[in-house]
Design a protein around this motif. Structure first.
Motif, PDB file in Angstrom:
ATOM      1  N   GLU A   1     -34.406   2.821  58.036  1.00 36.67           N
ATOM      2  CA  GLU A   1     -33.797   1.519  58.348  1.00 36.67           C
ATOM      3  C   GLU A   1     -34.279   0.400  57.449  1.00 36.67           C
ATOM      4  OE1 GLU A   1     -36.827   0.462  62.055  1.00 36.67           O
ATOM      5  OE2 GLU A   1     -34.711   0.888  62.422  1.00 36.67           O
ATOM      6  N   ASN A   2     -35.409   0.560  56.791  1.00 35.52           N
ATOM      7  CA  ASN A   2     -35.897  -0.480  55.880  1.00 35.52           C
ATOM      8  C   ASN A   2     -35.323  -0.350  54.472  1.00 35.52           C
ATOM      9  OD1 ASN A   2     -37.527  -1.670  57.847  1.00 35.52           O
ATOM     10  ND2 ASN A   2     -39.212  -0.244  57.446  1.00 35.52           N
ATOM     11  N   ARG A   3     -34.520   0.682  54.254  1.00 36.21           N
ATOM     12  CA  ARG A   3     -33.920   0.862  52.930  1.00 36.21           C
ATOM     13  C   ARG A   3     -32.770  -0.115  52.754  1.00 36.21           C
ATOM     14  NH1 ARG A   3     -34.709   5.687  49.853  1.00 36.21           N
ATOM     15  NH2 ARG A   3     -32.996   4.780  48.656  1.00 36.21           N
ATOM     16  N   SER A   4     -32.716  -0.772  51.570  1.00 39.69           N
ATOM     17  CA  SER A   4     -31.637  -1.729  51.304  1.00 39.69           C
ATOM     18  C   SER A   4     -30.336  -1.031  50.927  1.00 39.69           C
ATOM     19  CB  SER A   4     -32.044  -2.693  50.185  1.00 39.69           C
ATOM     20  OG  SER A   4     -32.347  -1.964  49.001  1.00 39.69           O
ATOM     21  N   ASP A   5     -30.454   0.211  50.392  1.00 42.53           N
ATOM     22  CA  ASP A   5     -29.256   0.940  50.005  1.00 42.53           C
ATOM     23  C   ASP A   5     -28.928   1.981  51.074  1.00 42.53           C
ATOM     24  OD1 ASP A   5     -31.445   2.515  49.634  1.00 42.53           O
ATOM     25  OD2 ASP A   5     -30.779   3.379  47.731  1.00 42.53           O
ATOM     26  N   ALA A   6     -27.880   2.733  50.839  1.00 46.76           N
ATOM     27  CA  ALA A   6     -27.491   3.815  51.749  1.00 46.76           C
ATOM     28  C   ALA A   6     -27.641   5.132  50.993  1.00 46.76           C
ATOM     29  CB  ALA A   6     -26.050   3.619  52.220  1.00 46.76           C
ATOM     30  N   PRO A   7     -28.809   5.768  51.076  1.00 44.03           N
ATOM     31  CA  PRO A   7     -29.041   6.983  50.284  1.00 44.03           C
ATOM     32  C   PRO A   7     -28.221   8.159  50.782  1.00 44.03           C
ATOM     33  CG  PRO A   7     -30.845   6.641  51.821  1.00 44.03           C
ATOM     34  CD  PRO A   7     -29.964   5.433  51.926  1.00 44.03           C
ATOM     35  N   ASP A   8     -27.969   9.091  49.894  1.00 47.19           N
ATOM     36  CA  ASP A   8     -27.323  10.334  50.284  1.00 47.19           C
ATOM     37  C   ASP A   8     -28.349  11.233  50.958  1.00 47.19           C
ATOM     38  OD1 ASP A   8     -24.908   9.553  49.227  1.00 47.19           O
ATOM     39  OD2 ASP A   8     -25.249  10.499  47.292  1.00 47.19           O
ATOM     40  N   LEU A   9     -27.924  11.927  52.000  1.00 50.50           N
ATOM     41  CA  LEU A   9     -28.815  12.793  52.768  1.00 50.50           C
ATOM     42  C   LEU A   9     -28.506  14.259  52.512  1.00 50.50           C
ATOM     43  CD1 LEU A   9     -29.175  11.270  56.364  1.00 50.50           C
ATOM     44  CD2 LEU A   9     -30.967  11.543  54.647  1.00 50.50           C
ATOM     45  N   TYR A  10     -29.565  15.063  52.458  1.00 50.33           N
ATOM     46  CA  TYR A  10     -29.454  16.509  52.299  1.00 50.33           C
ATOM     47  C   TYR A  10     -30.470  17.169  53.214  1.00 50.33           C
ATOM     48  CZ  TYR A  10     -27.098  15.266  47.947  1.00 50.33           C
ATOM     49  OH  TYR A  10     -26.237  14.738  47.018  1.00 50.33           O
ATOM     50  N   ILE A  11     -30.206  18.434  53.530  1.00 56.01           N
ATOM     51  CA  ILE A  11     -31.269  19.239  54.108  1.00 56.01           C
ATOM     52  C   ILE A  11     -31.635  20.313  53.083  1.00 56.01           C
ATOM     53  CG2 ILE A  11     -30.629  18.825  56.511  1.00 56.01           C
ATOM     54  CD1 ILE A  11     -29.440  21.687  56.569  1.00 56.01           C
ATOM     55  N   GLY A  12     -32.922  20.513  52.904  1.00 59.74           N
ATOM     56  CA  GLY A  12     -33.414  21.580  52.044  1.00 59.74           C
ATOM     57  C   GLY A  12     -33.822  22.746  52.919  1.00 59.74           C
ATOM     58  N   VAL A  13     -33.109  23.846  52.824  1.00 63.89           N
ATOM     59  CA  VAL A  13     -33.312  24.994  53.709  1.00 63.89           C
ATOM     60  C   VAL A  13     -34.148  26.048  52.990  1.00 63.89           C
ATOM     61  CG1 VAL A  13     -32.190  26.761  55.123  1.00 63.89           C
ATOM     62  CG2 VAL A  13     -31.074  24.536  54.771  1.00 63.89           C
ATOM     63  N   THR A  14     -35.223  26.481  53.636  1.00 67.36           N
ATOM     64  CA  THR A  14     -36.056  27.556  53.104  1.00 67.36           C
ATOM     65  C   THR A  14     -35.540  28.887  53.646  1.00 67.36           C
ATOM     66  OG1 THR A  14     -37.988  26.104  53.017  1.00 67.36           O
ATOM     67  CG2 THR A  14     -38.390  28.468  52.900  1.00 67.36           C
ATOM     68  N   THR A  15     -35.071  29.730  52.755  1.00 68.55           N
ATOM     69  CA  THR A  15     -34.504  31.019  53.163  1.00 68.55           C
ATOM     70  C   THR A  15     -35.375  32.160  52.649  1.00 68.55           C
ATOM     71  OG1 THR A  15     -33.115  31.211  51.188  1.00 68.55           O
ATOM     72  CG2 THR A  15     -32.177  30.065  53.083  1.00 68.55           C
ATOM     73  N   ARG A  16     -35.476  33.203  53.446  1.00 70.53           N
ATOM     74  CA  ARG A  16     -36.172  34.434  53.047  1.00 70.53           C
ATOM     75  C   ARG A  16     -35.176  35.577  53.182  1.00 70.53           C
ATOM     76  NH1 ARG A  16     -41.602  34.620  52.757  1.00 70.53           N
ATOM     77  NH2 ARG A  16     -41.731  36.705  53.658  1.00 70.53           N
ATOM     78  N   ARG A  17     -34.751  36.122  52.032  1.00 71.36           N
ATOM     79  CA  ARG A  17     -33.714  37.143  52.016  1.00 71.36           C
ATOM     80  C   ARG A  17     -34.136  38.305  51.128  1.00 71.36           C
ATOM     81  NH1 ARG A  17     -32.506  33.750  55.291  1.00 71.36           N
ATOM     82  NH2 ARG A  17     -30.575  32.493  55.359  1.00 71.36           N
ATOM     83  N   ASN A  18     -33.619  39.484  51.443  1.00 68.78           N
ATOM     84  CA  ASN A  18     -33.838  40.667  50.611  1.00 68.78           C
ATOM     85  C   ASN A  18     -32.762  40.743  49.543  1.00 68.78           C
ATOM     86  OD1 ASN A  18     -36.172  42.219  51.416  1.00 68.78           O
ATOM     87  ND2 ASN A  18     -35.152  42.516  53.394  1.00 68.78           N
ATOM     88  N   PHE A  19     -33.166  41.057  48.307  1.00 73.98           N
ATOM     89  CA  PHE A  19     -32.236  41.222  47.203  1.00 73.98           C
ATOM     90  C   PHE A  19     -32.516  42.546  46.503  1.00 73.98           C
ATOM     91  CE2 PHE A  19     -32.491  36.657  47.777  1.00 73.98           C
ATOM     92  CZ  PHE A  19     -31.157  36.281  47.744  1.00 73.98           C
TER      93      PHE A  19
END
Length: 547
Positions: free
Chosen positions: A358-376
């Motif tokens: 709420e103290n930010r003067s701009d409107a930043p873009d939001l993302y979620i960074g997902v940690t995945t553990r997969r077999n390849f």
């Protein structure tokens, strides 16, 4: 036949008809003077001169013995004029094109650009022509360095049907990069899919095609580097995850996640774009060591650095429930905050994050960074568990779910929120500038006393070119100053050719010491970034025979 090939053929024919004529004025010119004359010729005339006789060919090889990158930018609204301007500039000096990359605005017809380039660069040069949301480079007419944003076009429309509009208001422009890389073999290799639904088997074949080309060129399955361009409708995350698994860490992978493209390769691959029975998900420009290179040719290295423009915010979460909407490729989530057993809906999660912003003067873009553990796995190779960090744009939230772009998230995956942050990006750019300064200092050091032969060769290493892949959200509007994304390269390597694009997703993967951890807040590998700028620094270590 290209203009360069036509002049070469005429020169060869003239040589055969005048082989006995040795008492020409040129026969009286010494090596140094002839070398000086030939080094001033434009590329097409230089190619013809190399065909005059073995003596001239040897002098030409001395003129063009080390790798060279040539690039130019034009913002002329006429595609034909713009292509002509950049071609004239990159071919103004001696160069033998081993590959070419053209990045254009949405108003340019890719097929026409490819046709005009093929006419000039020859029939065997691998060429990739792509759309870009912005281009970076030195203006062919004025010499001014520019980071030019182009209007977003239908290259980012997942429903785009493959037909190019007759009329467009997109800002036009082109940046062209042509490279001469002796000691390397280069080809464009596509990921072909019979339908728009990408399957694991096709990704595996893509990897095997890259390995087969690399093996035939070098006797090894490890490429030096891969520059990739993804088709706007294709999900690049699984492709990059498999490549990350299959390729050793020393193989650099970078590029643009979302674009449209046409290509022409030296191999038997065909451009199938427009074929309704086949969909081209991605194109890879693969660089492999040449096992047949001459003993006097040194080694080319790809070095990567990255400027991060994201900051973390809020606690870590664990996905409690996951639903996939296949129609719009979004994922619906509920989650538990770390240390809190309560299941939170999207509105409660976003309210908490917004309070922290709420103290930010701009409107930043939001993302979620997902940690995945997969077999390849690839082929009969034993599966391996890999941990990756993938980013998903936040679409919104309500009293049921948090909505994010993309698919591939599973119940139990951990994630954290990230937001675009100019201060972080500016600080990161400064860090990259210092890393490139240290890199340059290490390579150009004059103090070779007490060094081993290997170290002496390392200090002779020289930078001959670079490429930049930056997020479309960055640039002057983000930093409030021009050319910030390009500044780390320009400040450290003034006069060295560099070109680039603003992307819809920056591909970057490297074990280079200049990258460290791509994201300081995560221990996971990350190949596909947002709000970042990826820098490729191309350097050359000469052979001892060159001294």
């Amino acid at each position: 036949m290209s203009q360069m090939e036509q002049q070469q053929a005429l020169a060869t024919a003239s040589l055969k008809g005048n082989r006995k004529r040795q008492t020409t004025p040129f026969a009286m010119i010494n090596d140094d003077l002839l070398l000086n004359i030939l080094s001033r010729l434009p590329a097409v005339s230089f190619a013809s001169a190399a065909c005059v006789n073995k003596y001239w060919n040897g002098i030409c090889n001395r003129v063009l013995s080390r790798p060279k990158l040539s690039s130019a930018l034009s913002l002329n609204p006429s595609p034909e004029v713009a292509v002509g301007e950049v071609l004239d500039e990159v071919l103004a000096e001696p160069i033998r094109p081993h590959f070419a990359i053209a990045n254009v605005g949405g108003g340019f017809r890719l097929a026409e650009v490819l046709r005009l380039m093929s006419k000039k660069l020859g029939s065997k040069t691998p060429i990739i022509v792509t759309t870009a949301s912005g281009i970076i480079g030195r203006d062919a007419r004025t010499g001014e360095f520019k980071e030019a944003k182009l209007m977003l076009s239908h290259c980012y429309d997942l429903n785009w049907d493959g037909e190019e509009d007759e009329d467009t208001e997109d800002t036009n422009g082109i940046v062209l990069t042509v490279g001469f890389v002796p000691g390397l073999k280069v080809d464009a290799i596509p990921l072909l899919q019979p339908t728009k639904e990408l399957r694991d088997a096709r990704i595996e074949k893509f990897v095997m095609d890259i390995r087969d080309f690399t093996s035939s060129a070098s006797g090894s399955t490890t490429p030096v580097g891969i520059i990739m361009f993804g088709e706007g409708r294709a999900n690049m995350k699984p492709i990059l995850n498999v490549l990350d698994f299959a390729m050793p860490l020393e193989t650099v992978i970078l590029g643009n996640e979302r674009s449209r493209f046409l290509y022409r390769s030296e191999s038997d691959y065909k451009d199938v774009r427009g074929n309704k029975t086949c969909f081209t998900c991605a194109i890879a420009l693969v660089f492999a060591n040449d096992k047949d290179k001459s003993c006097g040719i040194g080694n080319i290295q790809f070095n990567v650095a990255l400027s991060n423009g994201l900051s973390t915010i809020g606690p870590k979460y664990k996905a409690a429930s996951v639903k996939v909407n296949s129609c719009d490729h979004t994922t619906w989530l509920t989650a538990r905050a770390e240390g809190n057993p309560a299941v939170l809906d999207g509105q409660r999660i976003l309210d908490d994050i917004n309070r922290k912003l709420e103290n930010r003067s701009d409107a930043p873009d939001l993302y979620i960074g997902v940690t995945t553990r997969r077999n390849f796995s690839i082929g009969s190779k034993k599966p391996k568990l890999m941990t990756s960090l993938t980013f998903h744009g936040v679409v919104g939230g309500d009293e049921e779910y948090l909505y994010v772009d993309g698919i591939g998230i599973k119940t139990g995956d951990y994630f954290q929120f990230y937001h675009s942050d100019p201060a972080t990006a500016l600080s990161s750019c400064s860090e990259v500038t210092m890393k490139l300064k240290d890199f340059k200092s290490d390579k150009s050091s004059k103090n070779v006393r007490h060094m081993s032969d290997f170290d002496v060769n390392r200090v002779r290493e020289e930078v001959f070119g670079g490429l930049i892949f930056g997020c479309y959200g960055r640039g002057e509007s983000f930093f409030k100053r021009p050319n910030i994304d390009s500044s780390p390269f320009l400040e450290n390597f003034p006069g060295v050719p560099v070109a680039g694009v603003f992307c819809g997703g920056e591909i970057g993967r490297s074990s280079s010491s200049m990258t460290g951890k791509f994201h300081k807040d995560s221990d996971s590998c990350c190949c596909l970034h947002v709000y970042s700028t990826v820098y490729l620094v191309m350097s050359y270590t000469p052979s001892e025979l060159e001294y």
